[in-house]
Design a protein around this motif. Structure first.
Motif, PDB file in Angstrom:
ATOM      1  N   PRO A  67      21.523  16.742 -23.919  1.00  0.00           N
ATOM      2  CA  PRO A  67      21.149  15.616 -23.068  1.00  0.00           C
ATOM      3  C   PRO A  67      21.385  14.270 -23.746  1.00  0.00           C
ATOM      4  O   PRO A  67      21.181  14.119 -24.944  1.00  0.00           O
ATOM      5  CB  PRO A  67      19.660  15.835 -22.835  1.00  0.00           C
ATOM      6  N   MET A  68      21.797  13.333 -22.926  1.00  0.00           N
ATOM      7  CA  MET A  68      21.954  11.941 -23.358  1.00  0.00           C
ATOM      8  C   MET A  68      20.698  11.194 -22.913  1.00  0.00           C
ATOM      9  O   MET A  68      20.229  11.398 -21.792  1.00  0.00           O
ATOM     10  CB  MET A  68      23.182  11.300 -22.708  1.00  0.00           C
ATOM     11  N   GLY A 109      14.065   9.502 -25.709  1.00  0.00           N
ATOM     12  CA  GLY A 109      13.464   9.748 -27.013  1.00  0.00           C
ATOM     13  C   GLY A 109      12.740  11.080 -26.957  1.00  0.00           C
ATOM     14  O   GLY A 109      13.313  12.089 -26.560  1.00  0.00           O
ATOM     15  N   ASP A 110      11.455  11.062 -27.308  1.00  0.00           N
ATOM     16  CA  ASP A 110      10.644  12.282 -27.251  1.00  0.00           C
ATOM     17  C   ASP A 110       9.985  12.483 -25.887  1.00  0.00           C
ATOM     18  O   ASP A 110       9.375  13.522 -25.652  1.00  0.00           O
ATOM     19  CB  ASP A 110       9.564  12.251 -28.339  1.00  0.00           C
ATOM     20  N   ASP A 111      10.052  11.498 -25.011  1.00  0.00           N
ATOM     21  CA  ASP A 111       9.490  11.628 -23.665  1.00  0.00           C
ATOM     22  C   ASP A 111      10.482  12.387 -22.794  1.00  0.00           C
ATOM     23  O   ASP A 111      11.663  12.047 -22.743  1.00  0.00           O
ATOM     24  CB  ASP A 111       9.214  10.258 -23.045  1.00  0.00           C
ATOM     25  N   VAL A 112       9.987  13.406 -22.113  1.00  0.00           N
ATOM     26  CA  VAL A 112      10.850  14.253 -21.291  1.00  0.00           C
ATOM     27  C   VAL A 112      10.269  14.355 -19.882  1.00  0.00           C
ATOM     28  O   VAL A 112       9.103  14.694 -19.705  1.00  0.00           O
ATOM     29  CB  VAL A 112      10.987  15.675 -21.879  1.00  0.00           C
ATOM     30  N   THR A 113      11.099  14.052 -18.888  1.00  0.00           N
ATOM     31  CA  THR A 113      10.739  14.273 -17.493  1.00  0.00           C
ATOM     32  C   THR A 113      11.398  15.578 -17.085  1.00  0.00           C
ATOM     33  O   THR A 113      12.610  15.739 -17.218  1.00  0.00           O
ATOM     34  CB  THR A 113      11.237  13.128 -16.590  1.00  0.00           C
ATOM     35  N   VAL A 114      10.585  16.519 -16.607  1.00  0.00           N
ATOM     36  CA  VAL A 114      11.083  17.821 -16.164  1.00  0.00           C
ATOM     37  C   VAL A 114      11.030  17.820 -14.642  1.00  0.00           C
ATOM     38  O   VAL A 114       9.995  17.515 -14.050  1.00  0.00           O
ATOM     39  CB  VAL A 114      10.239  18.973 -16.736  1.00  0.00           C
ATOM     40  N   ILE A 115      12.158  18.161 -14.024  1.00  0.00           N
ATOM     41  CA  ILE A 115      12.309  18.082 -12.572  1.00  0.00           C
ATOM     42  C   ILE A 115      12.582  19.472 -12.004  1.00  0.00           C
ATOM     43  O   ILE A 115      13.486  20.172 -12.472  1.00  0.00           O
ATOM     44  CB  ILE A 115      13.471  17.141 -12.200  1.00  0.00           C
ATOM     45  N   PHE A 116      11.817  19.845 -10.997  1.00  0.00           N
ATOM     46  CA  PHE A 116      12.024  21.091 -10.259  1.00  0.00           C
ATOM     47  C   PHE A 116      12.557  20.681  -8.892  1.00  0.00           C
ATOM     48  O   PHE A 116      11.829  20.130  -8.077  1.00  0.00           O
ATOM     49  CB  PHE A 116      10.714  21.869 -10.129  1.00  0.00           C
ATOM     50  N   ASN A 117      13.844  20.945  -8.661  1.00  0.00           N
ATOM     51  CA  ASN A 117      14.536  20.489  -7.467  1.00  0.00           C
ATOM     52  C   ASN A 117      14.720  21.653  -6.490  1.00  0.00           C
ATOM     53  O   ASN A 117      15.081  22.756  -6.897  1.00  0.00           O
ATOM     54  CB  ASN A 117      15.889  19.893  -7.864  1.00  0.00           C
ATOM     55  N   LYS A 118      14.474  21.386  -5.200  1.00  0.00           N
ATOM     56  CA  LYS A 118      14.520  22.428  -4.170  1.00  0.00           C
ATOM     57  C   LYS A 118      15.917  22.992  -3.928  1.00  0.00           C
ATOM     58  O   LYS A 118      16.050  24.080  -3.370  1.00  0.00           O
ATOM     59  CB  LYS A 118      13.968  21.884  -2.851  1.00  0.00           C
ATOM     60  N   THR A 119      16.962  22.289  -4.323  1.00  0.00           N
ATOM     61  CA  THR A 119      18.331  22.785  -4.137  1.00  0.00           C
ATOM     62  C   THR A 119      18.708  23.592  -5.376  1.00  0.00           C
ATOM     63  O   THR A 119      19.284  23.059  -6.326  1.00  0.00           O
ATOM     64  CB  THR A 119      19.321  21.626  -3.896  1.00  0.00           C
ATOM     65  N   LYS A 140       6.373  16.007 -23.756  1.00  0.00           N
ATOM     66  CA  LYS A 140       6.967  15.479 -24.987  1.00  0.00           C
ATOM     67  C   LYS A 140       7.837  16.549 -25.643  1.00  0.00           C
ATOM     68  O   LYS A 140       7.493  17.735 -25.618  1.00  0.00           O
ATOM     69  CB  LYS A 140       5.874  15.080 -25.982  1.00  0.00           C
ATOM     70  N   ALA A 141       8.923  16.129 -26.221  1.00  0.00           N
ATOM     71  CA  ALA A 141       9.742  17.009 -27.051  1.00  0.00           C
ATOM     72  C   ALA A 141       9.193  16.947 -28.467  1.00  0.00           C
ATOM     73  O   ALA A 141       8.751  15.886 -28.922  1.00  0.00           O
ATOM     74  CB  ALA A 141      11.197  16.566 -27.021  1.00  0.00           C
ATOM     75  N   THR A 142       9.203  18.082 -29.122  1.00  0.00           N
ATOM     76  CA  THR A 142       8.801  18.133 -30.525  1.00  0.00           C
ATOM     77  C   THR A 142      10.019  18.588 -31.338  1.00  0.00           C
ATOM     78  O   THR A 142      11.060  18.929 -30.781  1.00  0.00           O
ATOM     79  CB  THR A 142       7.622  19.110 -30.730  1.00  0.00           C
ATOM     80  N   VAL A 143       9.862  18.593 -32.647  1.00  0.00           N
ATOM     81  CA  VAL A 143      10.958  19.001 -33.524  1.00  0.00           C
ATOM     82  C   VAL A 143      10.961  20.522 -33.633  1.00  0.00           C
ATOM     83  O   VAL A 143       9.940  21.129 -33.966  1.00  0.00           O
ATOM     84  CB  VAL A 143      10.817  18.356 -34.924  1.00  0.00           C
ATOM     85  N   ALA A 144      12.101  21.120 -33.351  1.00  0.00           N
ATOM     86  CA  ALA A 144      12.251  22.573 -33.461  1.00  0.00           C
ATOM     87  C   ALA A 144      12.550  22.935 -34.903  1.00  0.00           C
ATOM     88  O   ALA A 144      13.389  22.311 -35.545  1.00  0.00           O
ATOM     89  CB  ALA A 144      13.387  23.050 -32.568  1.00  0.00           C
ATOM     90  N   SER A 145      11.850  23.928 -35.393  1.00  0.00           N
ATOM     91  CA  SER A 145      12.098  24.391 -36.748  1.00  0.00           C
ATOM     92  C   SER A 145      12.050  25.917 -36.740  1.00  0.00           C
ATOM     93  O   SER A 145      10.993  26.480 -36.448  1.00  0.00           O
ATOM     94  CB  SER A 145      11.058  23.834 -37.702  1.00  0.00           C
ATOM     95  N   PRO A 146      13.145  26.575 -36.979  1.00  0.00           N
ATOM     96  CA  PRO A 146      14.455  26.008 -37.269  1.00  0.00           C
ATOM     97  C   PRO A 146      15.136  25.502 -35.998  1.00  0.00           C
ATOM     98  O   PRO A 146      14.736  25.851 -34.881  1.00  0.00           O
ATOM     99  CB  PRO A 146      15.225  27.197 -37.856  1.00  0.00           C
ATOM    100  N   PHE A 162      11.931  25.531 -23.854  1.00  0.00           N
ATOM    101  CA  PHE A 162      13.273  25.746 -24.374  1.00  0.00           C
ATOM    102  C   PHE A 162      13.439  25.018 -25.692  1.00  0.00           C
ATOM    103  O   PHE A 162      12.764  24.038 -25.984  1.00  0.00           O
ATOM    104  CB  PHE A 162      14.348  25.337 -23.364  1.00  0.00           C
ATOM    105  N   THR A 163      14.365  25.555 -26.482  1.00  0.00           N
ATOM    106  CA  THR A 163      14.738  24.966 -27.755  1.00  0.00           C
ATOM    107  C   THR A 163      16.246  24.733 -27.712  1.00  0.00           C
ATOM    108  O   THR A 163      17.006  25.599 -27.266  1.00  0.00           O
ATOM    109  CB  THR A 163      14.377  25.908 -28.921  1.00  0.00           C
ATOM    110  N   TRP A 164      16.652  23.546 -28.156  1.00  0.00           N
ATOM    111  CA  TRP A 164      18.066  23.169 -28.138  1.00  0.00           C
ATOM    112  C   TRP A 164      18.287  22.220 -29.296  1.00  0.00           C
ATOM    113  O   TRP A 164      17.727  21.124 -29.324  1.00  0.00           O
ATOM    114  CB  TRP A 164      18.390  22.537 -26.795  1.00  0.00           C
ATOM    115  N   GLY A 165      19.059  22.671 -30.273  1.00  0.00           N
ATOM    116  CA  GLY A 165      19.242  21.860 -31.467  1.00  0.00           C
ATOM    117  C   GLY A 165      17.903  21.674 -32.148  1.00  0.00           C
ATOM    118  O   GLY A 165      17.168  22.632 -32.361  1.00  0.00           O
ATOM    119  N   ASN A 166      17.564  20.425 -32.435  1.00  0.00           N
ATOM    120  CA  ASN A 166      16.273  20.157 -33.090  1.00  0.00           C
ATOM    121  C   ASN A 166      15.188  19.770 -32.081  1.00  0.00           C
ATOM    122  O   ASN A 166      14.136  19.299 -32.463  1.00  0.00           O
ATOM    123  CB  ASN A 166      16.425  19.063 -34.146  1.00  0.00           C
TER     124      ASN A 166
END
Length: 174
Positions: A67-68, A109-119, A140-146, A162-166
């Protein structure tokens, strides 16, 4: 004349067959293969997350791949990630009725909006319409280790995450 017609019909059938086979998509052979995560919540609801699993391959999240920050992400690759629940569930403090939903996220940043879309069935986020959102929650996103080389979803008794990268994102559910 009959021979020419027969050859033309055979050639036409061959072309249609080849075209049909070319359009058949073997999702397991994609660079980001299709993966399914399942689990049962403490409420008894069965949850399934069907997603395409991208890999980092030396790239940097937010620079080389999604994600960007500030942009809508399908939370996977290829088709939009689909979350399915067989019962109504509570996502944080909001009710999500039983059904199938496309899962999108927006990172700031660490703030994450999670969207559940009907389509639920859509390619990527190209046809996303905010008007079709069932619910949106903030976490909030936290740091994944590993760090995770591949996007990996997990359904536990009290969260979908979910975990993706860090990055690690947990969404409380019940």
């Amino acid at each position: 004349m009959k021979k020419i017609v027969a050859i033309a019909l055979f050639a036409g059938a061959l072309m249609v067959s080849a075209n049909t086979n070319a359009q058949t998509d073997d999702k397991a052979k994609r660079a980001s293969p299709q993966v399914v995560a399942t689990g049962k919540l403490s409420s008894g609801a069965k949850v399934k997350v069907d997603y395409s699993q991208p890999a980092l391959k030396g790239r940097t999240i937010g620079k080389d791949l999604e994600p960007m920050d500030g942009k809508l992400w399908r939370t996977g690759a290829n088709e939009a990630t689909v979350l399915e629940t067989d019962q109504d569930i509570m996502v944080m403090d909001q009710k999500l009725p039983a059904g199938k939903y496309a899962l999108f996220t927006i990172f700031n940043g660490d703030d994450v909006t999670v969207i559940f879309n009907k389509t639920a069935k859509q390619w990527g986020a190209y046809d996303y319409k905010e008007a079709d959102d069932a619910i949106r929650v903030k976490t909030k996103a936290t740091v994944a280790s590993p760090a995770a080389e591949k996007l990996t979803f997990k359904v536990s008794t009290n969260s979908i995450g979910f975990t993706w990268g860090n990055k690690k994102v947990d969404i409380p559910v019940k």
